[in-house]
Design a protein around this motif. Structure first.
Motif, PDB file in Angstrom:
ATOM      1  N   THR A  75      87.367  20.178  26.096  1.00  0.00           N
ATOM      2  CA  THR A  75      86.562  20.801  25.043  1.00  0.00           C
ATOM      3  C   THR A  75      86.051  19.751  24.060  1.00  0.00           C
ATOM      4  OG1 THR A  75      87.908  22.812  25.212  1.00  0.00           O
ATOM      5  CG2 THR A  75      86.598  22.530  23.215  1.00  0.00           C
ATOM      6  N   ARG A  76      86.933  18.900  23.624  1.00  0.00           N
ATOM      7  CA  ARG A  76      86.555  17.870  22.647  1.00  0.00           C
ATOM      8  C   ARG A  76      85.590  16.868  23.263  1.00  0.00           C
ATOM      9  NH1 ARG A  76      92.329  15.924  21.012  1.00  0.00           N
ATOM     10  NH2 ARG A  76      91.214  14.624  19.497  1.00  0.00           N
ATOM     11  N   PRO A  85      87.246  19.202  16.710  1.00  0.00           N
ATOM     12  CA  PRO A  85      86.845  17.905  17.269  1.00  0.00           C
ATOM     13  C   PRO A  85      87.941  16.849  17.267  1.00  0.00           C
ATOM     14  CG  PRO A  85      85.165  18.758  15.775  1.00  0.00           C
ATOM     15  CD  PRO A  85      86.384  19.606  15.590  1.00  0.00           C
ATOM     16  N   GLU A  86      88.707  16.766  16.178  1.00  0.00           N
ATOM     17  CA  GLU A  86      89.716  15.709  16.053  1.00  0.00           C
ATOM     18  C   GLU A  86      90.993  16.282  15.441  1.00  0.00           C
ATOM     19  OE1 GLU A  86      89.137  12.832  17.315  1.00  0.00           O
ATOM     20  OE2 GLU A  86      86.966  12.964  17.585  1.00  0.00           O
ATOM     21  N   TYR A 129      84.408  29.249  31.795  1.00  0.00           N
ATOM     22  CA  TYR A 129      83.187  29.790  31.198  1.00  0.00           C
ATOM     23  C   TYR A 129      82.829  29.017  29.928  1.00  0.00           C
ATOM     24  CZ  TYR A 129      80.313  33.164  28.580  1.00  0.00           C
ATOM     25  OH  TYR A 129      79.322  33.778  27.835  1.00  0.00           O
ATOM     26  N   LYS A 130      83.837  28.684  29.150  1.00  0.00           N
ATOM     27  CA  LYS A 130      83.606  27.922  27.919  1.00  0.00           C
ATOM     28  C   LYS A 130      82.971  26.567  28.226  1.00  0.00           C
ATOM     29  CE  LYS A 130      86.231  25.901  24.028  1.00  0.00           C
ATOM     30  NZ  LYS A 130      85.897  26.800  22.910  1.00  0.00           N
ATOM     31  N   ALA A 154      92.558  26.388  23.878  1.00  0.00           N
ATOM     32  CA  ALA A 154      91.286  25.946  24.450  1.00  0.00           C
ATOM     33  C   ALA A 154      90.422  25.196  23.443  1.00  0.00           C
ATOM     34  CB  ALA A 154      90.519  27.146  24.996  1.00  0.00           C
ATOM     35  N   LEU A 155      90.599  25.487  22.146  1.00  0.00           N
ATOM     36  CA  LEU A 155      89.771  24.852  21.121  1.00  0.00           C
ATOM     37  C   LEU A 155      90.065  23.372  20.960  1.00  0.00           C
ATOM     38  CD1 LEU A 155      89.635  27.951  20.491  1.00  0.00           C
ATOM     39  CD2 LEU A 155      89.403  27.317  18.080  1.00  0.00           C
ATOM     40  N   PHE A 156      91.240  22.937  21.438  1.00  0.00           N
ATOM     41  CA  PHE A 156      91.680  21.563  21.187  1.00  0.00           C
ATOM     42  C   PHE A 156      91.954  20.798  22.480  1.00  0.00           C
ATOM     43  CE2 PHE A 156      94.882  18.591  19.033  1.00  0.00           C
ATOM     44  CZ  PHE A 156      93.914  17.912  18.317  1.00  0.00           C
ATOM     45  N   GLN A 157      91.514  21.344  23.611  1.00  0.00           N
ATOM     46  CA  GLN A 157      91.746  20.671  24.881  1.00  0.00           C
ATOM     47  C   GLN A 157      90.888  19.414  25.002  1.00  0.00           C
ATOM     48  OE1 GLN A 157      94.274  21.574  27.196  1.00  0.00           O
ATOM     49  NE2 GLN A 157      94.667  22.557  25.206  1.00  0.00           N
TER      50      GLN A 157
END
Length: 261
Positions: free
Chosen positions: A175-176, A154-155, A122-123, A169-172
């Motif tokens: 995602t990036r 982002p990095e 979904y993200k 999930a924020l750093f996959q």
């Protein structure tokens, strides 16, 4: 014009804290996320008493976004195109009127955890829809600011301990990569353009003394169209808001544009 973005983590639970910051920082426009209330429960009168116009896209107990502006909000859009059947209130945009109008969006992207579940899919799908809509807005060739809690690190330099985020999930990589695709469209990351110093964190968890130990991450971003980026003057992360009474776990990020130049 000073445009703030802030995930307030429940506007009514932290209203006194939020209003105190508004009185001190005096932003021209603010993009609020995770207001956690329906439209009728948003404290509109409190912001109107400070001279702001208000537009809300709320949801009971979860999510919710809002725009507040010293000048009228026109052409208000609630919801991201393609979200039919999606009952999450995560996106609102409007044209901030005035001598130098600018289109501003407040957005609260999905967290996406845990990875390997429908939540992560979904993200990524939401980020694809955001990119498609951003491309449509970019075609207007007008000043545009896409602000909010992107739930994207982002990095590696955007977090205190990258290894601790490898399974998040924020750093996959996906995602990036989706965030990079937004920038490749011609959008400018305001903080990176003005400063870019590692440690420009905007979120510290409530647990494990993250704030006291500065175990933070940068996930609240302002992306600007070329017409807005040309007017970029400064970006300030208001870290002091994290030390206020009943703070959100996020802090405001204020982007200043010299629109009259």
């Amino acid at each position: 014009m000073r445009i703030a973005t802030w995930n307030v983590n429940s506007i009514n639970a932290r209203l006194e804290t939020v209003l105190a910051w508004f009185k001190e920082a005096n932003p021209d426009v603010a993009c609020l996320q995770e207001i956690k209330c329906v439209d009728e429960k948003f404290p509109t009168e409190a912001f109107e008493s400070l001279g702001y116009n208000v537009a809300v896209h709320g949801q009971k107990s979860y999510n919710g976004v809002a725009l507040v502006s010293k000048t009228p909000l026109e052409d208000v859009r609630k919801g991201l195109p393609g979200d039919e059947g999606d009952d999450h209130a995560r996106y609102i945009e409007a044209v901030v009127s005035g001598p130098a109008p600018i289109r501003v969006a407040s957005m609260y992207l999905p967290n996406g955890n845990p990875i390997g579940t429908d939540k992560f899919g979904y993200k990524l799908n939401w980020m694809d829809r955001l990119a498609a809509h951003a491309a449509e807005l970019m075609a207007f060739e007008e000043p545009l600011a896409l602000c909010g809690d992107y739930n994207v690190i982002p990095e590696a330099a955007d977090c205190d301990n990258p290894r601790s985020w490898l399974a998040d999930a924020l750093f996959q990589p996906e995602t990036r990569a989706a965030f990079r695709r937004l920038k490749w469209m011609g959008l400018t990351d305001a903080y990176m353009e003005c400063d870019g110093t590692p440690g420009g964190y905007t979120f510290w968890d409530y647990q494990a003394g993250a704030w006291q130990r500065n175990h933070g991450i940068r996930i609240d971003h302002c992306l600007l169209s070329p017409q807005a980026a040309d007017k970029l003057a400064s970006v300030a992360i208001h870290r002091n808001a994290r030390a206020m009474d009943k703070p959100s776990d996020h802090v405001p990020v204020v982007t200043e544009l010299s629109l009259d130049d």
